[in-house]
Scaffold this motif. Structure first.
Motif, short mmCIF file in Angstrom:
data_model
loop_
_atom_site.label_atom_id
_atom_site.label_comp_id
_atom_site.label_asym_id
_atom_site.label_seq_id
_atom_site.Cartn_x
_atom_site.Cartn_y
_atom_site.Cartn_z
N ALA A 1 0.82 -1.21 0.00
CA ALA A 1 0.00 0.00 0.00
C ALA A 1 0.86 1.26 0.00
O ALA A 1 0.49 2.27 -0.61
N LEU A 2 2.00 1.22 0.66
CA LEU A 2 2.83 2.41 0.84
C LEU A 2 3.70 2.74 -0.37
O LEU A 2 3.85 3.92 -0.71
N ALA A 3 4.27 1.75 -1.04
CA ALA A 3 5.20 2.00 -2.14
C ALA A 3 4.58 2.84 -3.27
O ALA A 3 5.21 3.81 -3.74
N PRO A 4 3.37 2.53 -3.72
CA PRO A 4 2.79 3.39 -4.77
C PRO A 4 2.55 4.82 -4.29
O PRO A 4 2.72 5.77 -5.06
N LEU A 5 2.20 4.98 -3.02
CA LEU A 5 1.98 6.33 -2.50
C LEU A 5 3.29 7.11 -2.43
O LEU A 5 3.32 8.31 -2.71
N LEU A 6 4.38 6.43 -2.07
CA LEU A 6 5.68 7.09 -2.05
C LEU A 6 6.11 7.48 -3.46
O LEU A 6 6.66 8.57 -3.68
N GLY A 7 5.87 6.59 -4.41
CA GLY A 7 6.18 6.91 -5.81
C GLY A 7 5.37 8.10 -6.30
O GLY A 7 5.89 8.97 -7.01
N LEU A 8 4.11 8.13 -5.92
CA LEU A 8 3.27 9.27 -6.29
C LEU A 8 3.78 10.55 -5.65
O LEU A 8 3.80 11.61 -6.28
N GLN A 9 4.23 10.45 -4.40
CA GLN A 9 4.79 11.63 -3.73
C GLN A 9 6.04 12.11 -4.45
O GLN A 9 6.26 13.30 -4.61
N GLY A 10 6.87 11.17 -4.92
CA GLY A 10 8.05 11.54 -5.70
C GLY A 10 7.66 12.22 -7.00
O GLY A 10 8.32 13.17 -7.45
N THR A 11 6.58 11.73 -7.60
CA THR A 11 6.08 12.35 -8.82
C THR A 11 5.66 13.79 -8.55
O THR A 11 5.98 14.72 -9.30
N VAL A 12 4.95 14.00 -7.45
CA VAL A 12 4.51 15.34 -7.07
C VAL A 12 5.71 16.24 -6.81
O VAL A 12 5.77 17.39 -7.29
N PHE A 13 6.71 15.75 -6.08
CA PHE A 13 7.91 16.55 -5.82
C PHE A 13 8.61 16.92 -7.12
O PHE A 13 9.07 18.05 -7.30
N GLY A 14 8.72 15.97 -8.04
CA GLY A 14 9.35 16.24 -9.33
C GLY A 14 8.60 17.29 -10.12
O GLY A 14 9.19 18.19 -10.73
N LEU A 15 7.28 17.19 -10.13
CA LEU A 15 6.47 18.17 -10.85
C LEU A 15 6.57 19.55 -10.19
O LEU A 15 6.59 20.58 -10.88
N MET A 16 6.66 19.57 -8.86
CA MET A 16 6.82 20.85 -8.17
C MET A 16 8.13 21.50 -8.57
O MET A 16 8.19 22.71 -8.82
N THR A 17 9.20 20.71 -8.66
CA THR A 17 10.50 21.24 -9.09
C THR A 17 10.41 21.74 -10.52
O THR A 17 10.95 22.80 -10.86
N THR A 18 9.71 21.00 -11.36
CA THR A 18 9.56 21.40 -12.76
C THR A 18 8.83 22.73 -12.87
O THR A 18 9.29 23.66 -13.55
N PHE A 19 7.70 22.84 -12.20
CA PHE A 19 6.92 24.07 -12.30
C PHE A 19 7.62 25.25 -11.63
O PHE A 19 7.47 26.39 -12.06
N ALA A 20 8.40 24.99 -10.60
CA ALA A 20 9.15 26.07 -9.95
C ALA A 20 10.24 26.60 -10.88
O ALA A 20 10.67 27.75 -10.75
N SER A 21 10.68 25.82 -11.83
CA SER A 21 11.74 26.22 -12.75
C SER A 21 11.22 27.00 -13.95
O SER A 21 12.00 27.58 -14.71
N ILE A 22 9.92 26.99 -14.14
CA ILE A 22 9.35 27.67 -15.31
C ILE A 22 9.09 29.13 -14.96
O ILE A 22 8.43 29.43 -13.97
N ASN A 23 9.59 30.02 -15.77
CA ASN A 23 9.36 31.45 -15.62
C ASN A 23 8.35 31.84 -16.69
O ASN A 23 8.71 32.03 -17.86
N ILE A 24 7.10 31.92 -16.30
CA ILE A 24 6.02 32.15 -17.27
C ILE A 24 6.20 33.49 -18.01
O ILE A 24 5.97 33.57 -19.20
N GLY A 25 6.62 34.54 -17.32
CA GLY A 25 6.76 35.86 -17.94
C GLY A 25 7.88 35.90 -18.96
O GLY A 25 7.81 36.65 -19.93
N ASN A 26 8.90 35.11 -18.76
CA ASN A 26 10.05 35.16 -19.66
C ASN A 26 10.54 33.73 -19.90
O ASN A 26 11.34 33.21 -19.14
N LEU A 27 10.02 33.07 -20.91
CA LEU A 27 10.37 31.67 -21.18
C LEU A 27 11.85 31.50 -21.49
O LEU A 27 12.42 30.45 -21.24
N ALA A 28 12.49 32.54 -22.00
CA ALA A 28 13.92 32.44 -22.30
C ALA A 28 14.73 32.36 -21.00
O ALA A 28 15.82 31.79 -20.97
#
Length: 173
Positions: free
Chosen positions: A121-148
């Motif tokens: 039960a726990l392993a898929p939830l941990l993997g999902l949490q890792g997915t969320v952390f990765g997506l958070m890092t991805t979105f934090a790296s995007i500068n919407i006002g200046n894509l360059a």
């Protein structure tokens, strides 16, 4: 893949890789213990049960009980021993004693099942949490006002963390 590549990939997976690693190690350890336990029982239990039933049919109760006492580490021996030691038991009492001892032994045979259930039960939830952390890092790296000016290394690191954690989740469960 060499050890340093595995280490780098593990570290790139983020913080959730540590509990996933712990779940994997625990699963392998407990599965090995249970496999050895069942192999040991399977090899001896059938022969002991056959010998005891043969002695019992020959009305050699003392030898049957001695044989069971010699093999008290086997579940079937403990079940038979507790029931054969009943004095002047009726068939109903004998059956009840067998059922009761069988239920007690089943609890011992199912040892660690709750840990396996928790890991499953726990392993898929941990993997999902890792997915969320990765997506958070991805979105934090995007500068919407200046894509360059977007932090491309943070973007790829976040996607990498997401995919690695998801892959580890699938492998751990």
């Amino acid at each position: 893949m060499n050890f340093s590549a595995i280490r780098e990939q593990f570290l790139a997976g983020g913080i959730v890789m540590w509990p996933l690693l712990l779940c994997s190690i625990l699963s392998v350890t407990l599965a090995s213990e249970r496999a050895l336990f069942w192999i040991r029982i399977y090899r001896r239990q059938k022969q002991v049960a056959h010998d005891v039933l043969r002695l019992y049919q020959l009305n050699n109760m003392v030898s049957a009980i001695d044989k069971l006492k010699q093999n008290v580490d086997l579940p079937i021996a403990r079940i038979f021993l507790s029931t054969l030691q009943l004095e002047e038991a009726t068939p109903e009492e004998f059956i009840l004693a067998l059922e009761t001892e069988g239920k007690i032994e089943i609890l011992l045979l199912k040892r660690f099942n709750h840990i396996f259930d928790t890991i499953v039960a726990l392993a898929p939830l941990l993997g999902l949490q890792g997915t969320v952390f990765g997506l958070m890092t991805t979105f934090a790296s995007i500068n919407i006002g200046n894509l360059a000016a977007t932090n491309k290394s943070g973007l790829t690191a976040g996607i990498s963390e997401d995919l690695i954690a998801t892959s580890a989740r699938v492998n751990a469960s």
